[in-house]
Design a protein around this motif. Structure first.
Motif, PDB file in Angstrom:
ATOM      1  N   ARG A   1       0.830  -1.200   0.000  1.00  0.00           N
ATOM      2  CA  ARG A   1       0.000   0.000   0.000  1.00  0.00           C
ATOM      3  C   ARG A   1       0.867   1.255   0.000  1.00  0.00           C
ATOM      4  NH1 ARG A   1      -3.573   2.195  -2.302  1.00  0.00           N
ATOM      5  NH2 ARG A   1      -5.220   3.373  -1.247  1.00  0.00           N
ATOM      6  N   LEU A   2       1.962   1.241   0.738  1.00  0.00           N
ATOM      7  CA  LEU A   2       2.876   2.374   0.697  1.00  0.00           C
ATOM      8  C   LEU A   2       3.461   2.540  -0.701  1.00  0.00           C
ATOM      9  CD1 LEU A   2       4.716   1.964   4.129  1.00  0.00           C
ATOM     10  CD2 LEU A   2       2.898   3.595   3.550  1.00  0.00           C
ATOM     11  N   ASN A   3       3.745   1.417  -1.370  1.00  0.00           N
ATOM     12  CA  ASN A   3       4.223   1.485  -2.751  1.00  0.00           C
ATOM     13  C   ASN A   3       3.167   2.106  -3.664  1.00  0.00           C
ATOM     14  OD1 ASN A   3       6.607   0.257  -2.020  1.00  0.00           O
ATOM     15  ND2 ASN A   3       6.103  -1.745  -2.880  1.00  0.00           N
ATOM     16  N   ASP A   4       1.911   1.665  -3.491  1.00  0.00           N
ATOM     17  CA  ASP A   4       0.813   2.218  -4.308  1.00  0.00           C
ATOM     18  C   ASP A   4       0.800   3.742  -4.252  1.00  0.00           C
ATOM     19  OD1 ASP A   4      -0.063  -0.365  -4.809  1.00  0.00           O
ATOM     20  OD2 ASP A   4      -1.688  -0.291  -3.331  1.00  0.00           O
ATOM     21  N   LEU A   5       1.005   4.259  -3.051  1.00  0.00           N
ATOM     22  CA  LEU A   5       0.851   5.680  -2.799  1.00  0.00           C
ATOM     23  C   LEU A   5       2.139   6.467  -3.000  1.00  0.00           C
ATOM     24  CD1 LEU A   5      -1.292   5.251   0.426  1.00  0.00           C
ATOM     25  CD2 LEU A   5      -2.142   5.981  -1.809  1.00  0.00           C
ATOM     26  N   GLY A   6       3.225   5.731  -3.279  1.00  0.00           N
ATOM     27  CA  GLY A   6       4.508   6.405  -3.454  1.00  0.00           C
ATOM     28  C   GLY A   6       5.029   7.053  -2.191  1.00  0.00           C
ATOM     29  N   ILE A   7       4.684   6.481  -1.039  1.00  0.00           N
ATOM     30  CA  ILE A   7       5.088   7.049   0.254  1.00  0.00           C
ATOM     31  C   ILE A   7       6.399   6.402   0.702  1.00  0.00           C
ATOM     32  CG2 ILE A   7       4.512   7.231   2.702  1.00  0.00           C
ATOM     33  CD1 ILE A   7       1.567   7.360   1.862  1.00  0.00           C
ATOM     34  N   ALA A   8       7.414   7.229   0.884  1.00  0.00           N
ATOM     35  CA  ALA A   8       8.684   6.752   1.417  1.00  0.00           C
ATOM     36  C   ALA A   8       8.727   7.043   2.914  1.00  0.00           C
ATOM     37  CB  ALA A   8       9.840   7.446   0.712  1.00  0.00           C
ATOM     38  N   THR A   9       9.294   6.132   3.668  1.00  0.00           N
ATOM     39  CA  THR A   9       9.436   6.338   5.113  1.00  0.00           C
ATOM     40  C   THR A   9      10.895   6.614   5.460  1.00  0.00           C
ATOM     41  OG1 THR A   9       9.657   3.945   5.448  1.00  0.00           O
ATOM     42  CG2 THR A   9       7.461   4.907   5.706  1.00  0.00           C
ATOM     43  N   ARG A  10      11.099   7.307   6.549  1.00  0.00           N
ATOM     44  CA  ARG A  10      12.461   7.651   6.950  1.00  0.00           C
ATOM     45  C   ARG A  10      13.286   6.400   7.230  1.00  0.00           C
ATOM     46  NH1 ARG A  10      14.619  10.084  12.365  1.00  0.00           N
ATOM     47  NH2 ARG A  10      16.640  10.878  11.684  1.00  0.00           N
ATOM     48  N   ARG A  11      12.695   5.464   7.941  1.00  0.00           N
ATOM     49  CA  ARG A  11      13.392   4.217   8.261  1.00  0.00           C
ATOM     50  C   ARG A  11      12.952   3.105   7.318  1.00  0.00           C
ATOM     51  NH1 ARG A  11      12.392   7.160  12.472  1.00  0.00           N
ATOM     52  NH2 ARG A  11      14.004   7.434  14.076  1.00  0.00           N
ATOM     53  N   PRO A  12      13.830   2.130   7.062  1.00  0.00           N
ATOM     54  CA  PRO A  12      13.405   0.968   6.288  1.00  0.00           C
ATOM     55  C   PRO A  12      12.299   0.206   7.024  1.00  0.00           C
ATOM     56  CG  PRO A  12      15.802   1.050   6.473  1.00  0.00           C
ATOM     57  CD  PRO A  12      15.256   2.067   7.429  1.00  0.00           C
ATOM     58  N   ILE A  13      11.483  -0.484   6.262  1.00  0.00           N
ATOM     59  CA  ILE A  13      10.470  -1.393   6.807  1.00  0.00           C
ATOM     60  C   ILE A  13      10.826  -2.788   6.317  1.00  0.00           C
ATOM     61  CG2 ILE A  13       8.044  -2.073   6.768  1.00  0.00           C
ATOM     62  CD1 ILE A  13       7.332   0.884   6.444  1.00  0.00           C
ATOM     63  N   GLU A  14      10.889  -3.737   7.232  1.00  0.00           N
ATOM     64  CA  GLU A  14      11.338  -5.079   6.875  1.00  0.00           C
ATOM     65  C   GLU A  14      10.320  -6.108   7.363  1.00  0.00           C
ATOM     66  OE1 GLU A  14      15.591  -7.480   7.239  1.00  0.00           O
ATOM     67  OE2 GLU A  14      15.505  -5.290   7.463  1.00  0.00           O
ATOM     68  N   ILE A  15       9.892  -6.957   6.453  1.00  0.00           N
ATOM     69  CA  ILE A  15       8.949  -8.035   6.781  1.00  0.00           C
ATOM     70  C   ILE A  15       9.747  -9.281   7.126  1.00  0.00           C
ATOM     71  CG2 ILE A  15       7.011  -9.428   5.945  1.00  0.00           C
ATOM     72  CD1 ILE A  15       6.611  -7.272   3.772  1.00  0.00           C
ATOM     73  N   VAL A  16       9.266 -10.049   8.117  1.00  0.00           N
ATOM     74  CA  VAL A  16       9.927 -11.300   8.462  1.00  0.00           C
ATOM     75  C   VAL A  16       8.919 -12.444   8.532  1.00  0.00           C
ATOM     76  CG1 VAL A  16       9.766 -10.813  10.954  1.00  0.00           C
ATOM     77  CG2 VAL A  16      11.444 -12.476  10.116  1.00  0.00           C
ATOM     78  N   ASN A  17       9.323 -13.577   7.990  1.00  0.00           N
ATOM     79  CA  ASN A  17       8.631 -14.849   8.208  1.00  0.00           C
ATOM     80  C   ASN A  17       9.551 -15.705   9.055  1.00  0.00           C
ATOM     81  OD1 ASN A  17       7.094 -17.307   7.943  1.00  0.00           O
ATOM     82  ND2 ASN A  17       8.493 -17.910   6.307  1.00  0.00           N
ATOM     83  N   TRP A  18       9.208 -15.890  10.329  1.00  0.00           N
ATOM     84  CA  TRP A  18      10.048 -16.667  11.245  1.00  0.00           C
ATOM     85  C   TRP A  18       9.864 -18.160  10.997  1.00  0.00           C
ATOM     86  CZ3 TRP A  18      13.396 -13.624  13.449  1.00  0.00           C
ATOM     87  CH2 TRP A  18      13.041 -12.342  13.859  1.00  0.00           C
ATOM     88  N   THR A  19      10.954 -18.900  11.045  1.00  0.00           N
ATOM     89  CA  THR A  19      10.918 -20.362  10.884  1.00  0.00           C
ATOM     90  C   THR A  19      10.423 -21.038  12.163  1.00  0.00           C
ATOM     91  OG1 THR A  19      12.735 -20.362   9.283  1.00  0.00           O
ATOM     92  CG2 THR A  19      12.372 -22.408  10.508  1.00  0.00           C
ATOM     93  N   ASN A  20       9.560 -22.051  11.987  1.00  0.00           N
ATOM     94  CA  ASN A  20       9.166 -22.950  13.082  1.00  0.00           C
ATOM     95  C   ASN A  20       8.639 -22.209  14.304  1.00  0.00           C
ATOM     96  OD1 ASN A  20       9.019 -25.718  14.168  1.00  0.00           O
ATOM     97  ND2 ASN A  20      10.606 -25.063  15.569  1.00  0.00           N
ATOM     98  N   GLU A  21       7.724 -21.277  14.079  1.00  0.00           N
ATOM     99  CA  GLU A  21       7.105 -20.634  15.240  1.00  0.00           C
ATOM    100  C   GLU A  21       6.260 -21.620  16.025  1.00  0.00           C
ATOM    101  OE1 GLU A  21       4.087 -18.521  17.644  1.00  0.00           O
ATOM    102  OE2 GLU A  21       3.793 -19.979  16.045  1.00  0.00           O
ATOM    103  N   GLU A  22       5.545 -22.476  15.300  1.00  0.00           N
ATOM    104  CA  GLU A  22       4.577 -23.343  15.967  1.00  0.00           C
ATOM    105  C   GLU A  22       5.220 -24.407  16.852  1.00  0.00           C
ATOM    106  OE1 GLU A  22       1.615 -22.875  16.313  1.00  0.00           O
ATOM    107  OE2 GLU A  22       0.742 -21.843  14.610  1.00  0.00           O
ATOM    108  N   GLY A  23       6.385 -24.905  16.467  1.00  0.00           N
ATOM    109  CA  GLY A  23       6.974 -25.999  17.224  1.00  0.00           C
ATOM    110  C   GLY A  23       6.250 -27.307  17.039  1.00  0.00           C
ATOM    111  N   ALA A  24       5.396 -27.394  16.007  1.00  0.00           N
ATOM    112  CA  ALA A  24       4.607 -28.603  15.789  1.00  0.00           C
ATOM    113  C   ALA A  24       5.456 -29.744  15.248  1.00  0.00           C
ATOM    114  CB  ALA A  24       3.454 -28.311  14.818  1.00  0.00           C
TER     115      ALA A  24
END
Length: 414
Positions: A110-133
């Motif tokens: 959505r930020l890309n859609d709007l061309g909005i830049a933020t001062r700090r980087p934004i980083e997405i994470v997918n953590w491995t094995n959260e569930e412990g199943a």
């Protein structure tokens, strides 16, 4: 800066990503069985990486398989991290963890859609094995990221078939070259379904998580002796299966004893070998935990659980070894971060409720090291870790938009 209140996430696009996720690793009707580091997990990871690349994000994978997708900021500052996990329980739902990762993806889209830049980087994470199943304990990758677990120990954890985390990472091609942790992070946000019925029952649209139940867990091994179940005298039996069973029943009883004050105790898992009719088992492994909103009560429950560990081994004539112990929760969330969530909910006109988290989350490990906050969405009747888990679009939309506004405010602050 604060985004204008009329800016909202693209709910249709977000729901489409959820639908695509729901087709990978299907389990019981309506649910998912996407255990960590399986072929289904690989397929979902590949799709998430594809989506991240299409959004112009720089993707890296660390040595325990956690995926990071970075949107650069105007300045080279520590990033605002947000995400959750894409693995599920064996009889898992379509929303637990997944909403947090794909909701984070919608934020940067959505930020890309709007061309909005933020001062700090934004980083997405997918953590491995959260569930412990598949590999116990849970939240192992986020624990390694903050130095709570040793990486080599985590890579050596085994599933029921004897496959290690390291072997499973290699099999699906996700043992990455990036270092695990060891870098500066500005803060961490995690969007999650509540995994309880408070929001659904009270009609509140957004959960503002202020603290967490204090939780203590333990992994125990019992060693006994195999023998024929018929002639072998009771006085000489060393049945490891019975030792594990005694422990788990004692822990369950402990939960009922504290249930009136909101306490919970879980007999989570019991494995044994040879575990055959006509034969006493000489090995067993048990996992259990206790939790309570009052840390002092939770500590008392932990002490009593530890006593039950020893008593079960003694009564069954078995050797007892504690393989792992873990504790998390308490007053761990940062006041300023919670303020970002509260302010966003208020500005957007959503009915927010301050409440504790009762389940474990990767945010618990991050909160020990960086300012952290969680946002809850309602889920129908509080059902989770179950194929009937349900969060409707109307339940998801408020929390998704609170995430968008809170993250942007944090990332763009002076």
């Amino acid at each position: 800066m604060s985004l204008p209140t009329e800016i909202r996430a693209d709910l249709g696009r977000f729901l489409a990503t959820l639908d695509a996720s729901s087709a990978i690793g299907q389990g019981r009707p309506g649910g998912l069985c996407r255990l960590a580091l399986t072929e289904a997990d690989r397929q979902m990871r590949d799709l998430f990486v594809q989506w991240s690349n299409e959004a112009g994000l720089r993707v890296t994978v660390d040595g325990i398989g956690s995926i990071f997708a970075r949107r650069e900021g105007v300045e080279d500052l520590p990033p605002v991290l947000l995400g959750s996990h894409l693995d599920t329980q064996e009889n898992g739902g379509r929303f637990d963890g997944i909403v947090g990762v794909l909701g984070a993806l919608e934020v940067v889209r959505r930020l890309n859609d709007l061309g909005i830049a933020t001062r700090r980087p934004i980083e997405i994470v997918n953590w491995t094995n959260e569930e412990g199943a598949r590999f116990s304990p849970p939240m192992v990758a986020s624990g390694c990221f903050v130095g709570g677990y040793d990486l080599e120990w985590a890579l050596g954890l085994k599933d029921a078939e004897g496959t290690t985390v390291g072997q499973a990472l290699d099999a699906i091609g996700y043992r990455g070259p990036a270092a695990v942790g060891g870098r500066e992070i500005d803060s961490y946000f995690e969007l999650h379904i509540e995994q309880g019925d408070v929001l659904d029952r009270t009609g509140h649209e957004v959960g503002i998580v202020t603290h967490a139940y204090a939780s203590h867990g333990i992994l125990v091994e019992y060693r006994g002796e195999t023998a024929h179940t018929g002639p072998w005298p009771m006085a000489r039996r060393k049945n490891a299966l019975v030792a594990g069973a005694r422990l788990l029943v004692a822990v369950d009883d402990l939960g009922w004893e504290y249930a009136a004050t909101g306490g919970k105790a879980t007999a989570a898992r019991l494995s044994a070998s040879p575990n055959k009719a006509g034969l006493l088992s000489d090995w067993a492994e048990a996992v259990c935990d206790v939790r309570h909103q009052d840390p002092e009560v939770a500590e008392l429950m932990r002490v009593r659980m530890s006593r039950a560990v020893a008593e079960a081994g003694i009564r069954s004539g078995c050797e007892t070894r504690i393989l792992d112990q873990w504790s998390w929760g308490g007053d761990i969330f940062d006041a300023a971060m919670v303020g970002h969530v509260r302010d966003a909910a208020d500005r957007l006109g959503f009915r927010g409720l301050e409440l504790p988290s009762q389940a474990g989350h990767d945010a618990y490990f991050l909160a020990k090291h960086v300012p952290t906050a969680m946002i809850f969405t309602p889920c129908k009747d509080g059902i989770t870790h179950n194929h009937n888990e349900m969060a409707t679009p109307a339940m998801l939309e408020p929390g998704l938009n609170v995430l968008l506004h809170a993250v942007t405010a944090r990332a763009d602050r002076p």
